[in-house]
Scaffold this motif. Structure first.
Motif, PDB file in Angstrom:
ATOM      1  N   ASP A 130     -23.519  15.474 -20.063  1.00  0.00           N
ATOM      2  CA  ASP A 130     -22.943  15.065 -18.777  1.00  0.00           C
ATOM      3  C   ASP A 130     -21.897  16.039 -18.268  1.00  0.00           C
ATOM      4  N   GLY A 131     -21.811  17.227 -18.890  1.00  0.00           N
ATOM      5  CA  GLY A 131     -20.864  18.237 -18.447  1.00  0.00           C
ATOM      6  C   GLY A 131     -19.467  18.096 -18.999  1.00  0.00           C
ATOM      7  N   VAL A 132     -19.268  17.201 -19.959  1.00  0.00           N
ATOM      8  CA  VAL A 132     -17.946  16.934 -20.527  1.00  0.00           C
ATOM      9  C   VAL A 132     -17.734  17.788 -21.774  1.00  0.00           C
ATOM     10  N   LEU A 133     -16.489  18.243 -21.960  1.00  0.00           N
ATOM     11  CA  LEU A 133     -16.057  18.904 -23.188  1.00  0.00           C
ATOM     12  C   LEU A 133     -15.045  18.018 -23.896  1.00  0.00           C
ATOM     13  N   ARG A 134     -15.189  17.919 -25.206  1.00  0.00           N
ATOM     14  CA  ARG A 134     -14.228  17.163 -26.016  1.00  0.00           C
ATOM     15  C   ARG A 134     -13.745  18.046 -27.157  1.00  0.00           C
ATOM     16  N   LYS A 189     -20.893  19.689 -13.861  1.00  0.00           N
ATOM     17  CA  LYS A 189     -21.621  18.515 -13.399  1.00  0.00           C
ATOM     18  C   LYS A 189     -22.974  18.364 -14.083  1.00  0.00           C
ATOM     19  N   ARG A 190     -23.428  19.425 -14.721  1.00  0.00           N
ATOM     20  CA  ARG A 190     -24.705  19.393 -15.430  1.00  0.00           C
ATOM     21  C   ARG A 190     -24.468  19.618 -16.917  1.00  0.00           C
ATOM     22  N   ALA A 191     -25.525  19.491 -17.697  1.00  0.00           N
ATOM     23  CA  ALA A 191     -25.431  19.619 -19.149  1.00  0.00           C
ATOM     24  C   ALA A 191     -24.877  20.983 -19.547  1.00  0.00           C
TER      25      ALA A 191
END
Length: 742
Positions: A487-491, A508-510
């Motif tokens: 989902d375009g998120v970094l953790r 916004k994309r993978a």
């Protein structure tokens, strides 16, 4: 209804033995004009039924350059994973200590006392099921047919770990294998496309009988432990069939089969399926259904004497102790393992649940000792558990991923003591390299992990303000890791405290690829839509966005370990981005000023058609999935060189000089790579491909060796450890760990 299956059908097959170069013997069933005609049926919806996942690519058919014995550049050290898609694909004997399970297209024989693994390789496809003979001398493993190749059953000598025979008969998938109690016979069951039960003699491995099942697709089969010539099968319908082998004829074997009458209460208007069977004491049999019912049958009259409900979910496996026959282990699809006991009340049997254990997935198979005290259970979560009913406890024997593994990296410091993985099941895991024990397990609910990167050893952290590497002072795991999601998120996760530190969404994309800078204070991420983000991993602030590759998936990122001495490069780091259109951009950055300057732009030519023959239209944005990825790395030792491979006019690896602005050398290879990495020593290049091969190339000479190693699908990631002595390869839901010898 009674049926007599006429096994002269077997006379339509010529069985012969051929000797191969490896010293094994192949027994093949070759169909002639009169063959066994079967009617394909609908695939069962039952979770117990094995569902083959078609691989992305076929096995390499061209010549493989395998190293001569004792001249290999790398040897397979261990495999992390258990195939949770398989069914009844683990075996254990409490007396001999034999413990085996399948992972990908190989079978692993593991010594539980010291963790040593031996690999039985040779299958072309994913191993679906295995069976261990009762004397522990032989193990049978099966994989399905694909393309022009039949399904195959391999018979292994457990003492030498060599293949004794290969049995070829089934045209499609093989879902079940079972040895008779005296080990004189082996049953194999085909899938819904052929509905065939085959009987083999273990004396000469000849095909004795083959018949289409009377009704319903078979979901389980079990031999009578007290009568050598009887077995039972269950399946859709619901159906429960009792089989009797008749060897009175000198010419052939006849199978007499009786289909039991199913009580109306167990049919549930045709929605019920019998999914599991196991014998209790003599003349008693338990059968489980997809609706949670367990029924008790009298095998003398083939009638149901009682039934009860264990729950509302499907029963995946049943195991019974044989001394008294009143204790039963039940595995359910809602991740439960239950222990039931039958007692008498007013002369009537009553079933009561004594204990239950919670697992990490639906049971795929279970094997217990004769007293039903200790056993092993495999799950769809990719784990094998040791179950102890006496203490009502479980211990993880084999850890693995329930879904595709998407990233791997060793932790800096400690001599590759730990390594981290992430997968599409949303988990980040850290493992001990020696024991393969899982020491960290972090999961993002309903998310898909696509890639990871481990922070360099020199990073300063908020924990005490001291340099933090992969090993804490007390010997535990430490460091930090950034994970990218679909989902375009970094953790960013702190491994010492085992929790998330920062979360932000720069895309916004993978996210396809991520990398730390050399100093560890910047994270570079590339996404499916071609955007590259530069972020601060401590705060989650996006410092810069690069859009030069917009619209084309990012296929690789690399940071130069030793930047070359180019003009205006003092104090700056060099890094590159590769995209699916065969373009590579090279950048220099001063992270203290968040500045990025384009140093070079590489474009490699390619043909107008994809490898499968599809015509490529200029400017089309939806065709990149048809092409092998563009991969690029900085050479760790030749600081002026970029190593590139991708789809082009020729299948090769290019060596590009930044100072000369040209390709100065190419090395030809057999297959288009899907993954690339270079050893920190700079002398080896590792390549993975869709043809399920690991290829190790000599950097200077261009010579290479291929390693099949049981990969069942595309080798999607190859990664050297920081020391270069270990190489990781990822295939489907498995991690293969290699010892580098060169």
């Amino acid at each position: 209804a009674h049926y007599i299956i006429d096994h002269m059908l077997v006379s339509s097959y010529l069985c012969y033995i051929t000797q191969d170069s490896g010293g094994s013997e192949d027994v093949q069933g070759r169909a002639e004009e009169t063959s066994l005609h079967v009617t394909p049926r609908t695939q069962p919806v039952s979770l117990k039924y094995y569902r083959w996942q078609s691989p992305e690519a076929a096995v390499a058919e061209q010549q493989q350059y395998l190293a001569p014995q004792r001249q290999e550049g790398a040897t397979l050290r261990c495999v992390v994973g258990y195939n949770g898609r398989g069914r009844c694909n683990l075996a254990w004997q409490s007396i001999t200590g034999t413990f085996a399970y399948s992972c990908g297209s190989c079978v692993i024989d593991e010594n539980l006392s010291n963790g040593d693994q031996t690999y039985l390789t040779g299958h072309r496809q994913e191993v679906s099921t295995i069976a261990l003979s009762n004397d522990g001398q032989y193990l049978a493993s099966a994989c399905g047919g694909h393309g022009n190749h039949k399904g195959e059953i391999k018979i292994w000598r457990m003492k030498s770990h060599k293949c004794k025979k290969t049995l070829l008969f089934h045209a499609h998938q093989i879902t079940l294998l079972a040895y008779s109690r005296d080990d004189h016979f082996l049953i194999s069951v085909g899938d819904h496309q052929e509905n065939v039960l085959a009987l083999w003699s273990t004396v000469d491995w000849s095909l004795l009988a083959a018949t289409e099942t009377p009704s319903g697709v078979i979901l389980d089969v079990s031999w009578d432990p007290f009568i050598a010539y009887e077995c039972v099968s269950c399946g859709c319908g619901p159906s429960l069939a009792f089989w009797l082998l008749d060897e009175t004829s000198k010419d052939h074997v006849t199978l007499n089969v009786h289909e039991a009458e199913i009580p109306a209460a167990l049919r549930h208007e045709g929605r019920a399926e019998f999914t599991s069977v196991c014998y209790s004491t003599e003349s008693r049999l338990f059968a489980g259904s997809n609706l949670g019912h367990v029924s008790l049958w009298d095998t003398k009259s083939n009638t149901c004497t009682m039934y009860w409900r264990c729950g509302t979910s499907e029963i995946m496996c049943l195991t019974c102790e044989h001394h008294h026959g009143n204790v039963l282990s039940v595995g359910l699809s809602d991740n439960q393992l239950q222990l039931w006991k039958l007692t008498k009340s007013d002369q009537l049997p009553v079933a009561t649940m004594n204990a239950s254990l919670q697992l990490d997935g639906s049971p795929t198979g279970a094997v217990f000792d004769s007293d039903l005290h200790l056993g092993v259970v495999g799950t769809t979560g990719g784990t094998v558990w040791y179950a102890n009913w006496h203490d009502n406890a479980t211990v993880r024997l084999v850890g693995g991923h329930g879904n595709k593994v998407s990233g791997v990296s060793s932790l800096p410091g400690g001599g590759s003591l730990f390594f981290a993985t992430c997968s599409h099941d949303g988990t980040l895991r850290v493992w001990l390299s020696d024991s393969l024990q899982e020491v960290v397990h972090l999961k993002a609910i309903n998310k898909t992990c696509t890639c990871l990167a481990v922070c360099p050893v020199t990073v300063e952290t908020t924990i005490g303000g001291k340099p933090e590497d992969g090993v804490a002072q007390n010997g535990g795991v430490a460091g930090q890791c950034v994970v990218g999601y679909d989902d375009g998120v970094l953790r960013v996760f702190g491994l010492a405290e085992r929790k998330m530190r920062v979360k932000w969404q720069p895309h916004k994309r993978a996210i396809h690829h991520i990398s730390y800078s050399l100093t560890g204070n910047v994270v570079i991420s590339g996404s499916r839509d071609g955007l590259v983000a530069i972020s601060n991993p401590q705060t989650g602030v996006v410092l810069h966005m690069i859009s030069e590759h917009r619209g084309v998936p990012i296929t690789d990122l690399s940071v130069a370990r030793n930047p070359p001495q180019l003009p205006n490069m003092d104090g700056r780091e060099l890094w590159l981005v590769a995209s699916g259109d065969r373009r590579v951009s090279v950048w220099s950055s001063d992270w203290s000023k968040a500045s990025c300057e384009l140093v070079d732009w590489l474009t490699f030519p390619g043909p107008g058609v994809a490898p499968d023959g599809t015509v490529l239209h200029k400017g089309s944005k939806c065709q990149f999935h048809l092409l092998p990825p563009s991969l690029a790395r900085f050479s760790p030792t030749h600081v002026d060189v970029i190593v590139y491979t991708g789809y082009g006019l020729h299948c090769c690896v290019h060596f590009y000089s930044l100072s000369q602005k040209q390709v100065f050398r190419t090395t030809s290879i057999n297959y288009w790579p899907t993954s690339l990495d270079i050893s920190p020593q700079g002398h080896l290049i590792a390549l993975g491909c869709k043809e399920r091969l690991l290829t190790i190339v000599d950097y200077e000479e261009g010579s290479y060796q291929d390693y099949p190693a049981g990969h069942s699908d595309t080798v999607q990631v190859v990664k050297f450890s920081d020391m270069g002595d270990i190489l990781y390869t990822l295939c489907d839901n498995s991690v293969y760990i290699w010892t580098v010898l060169l």
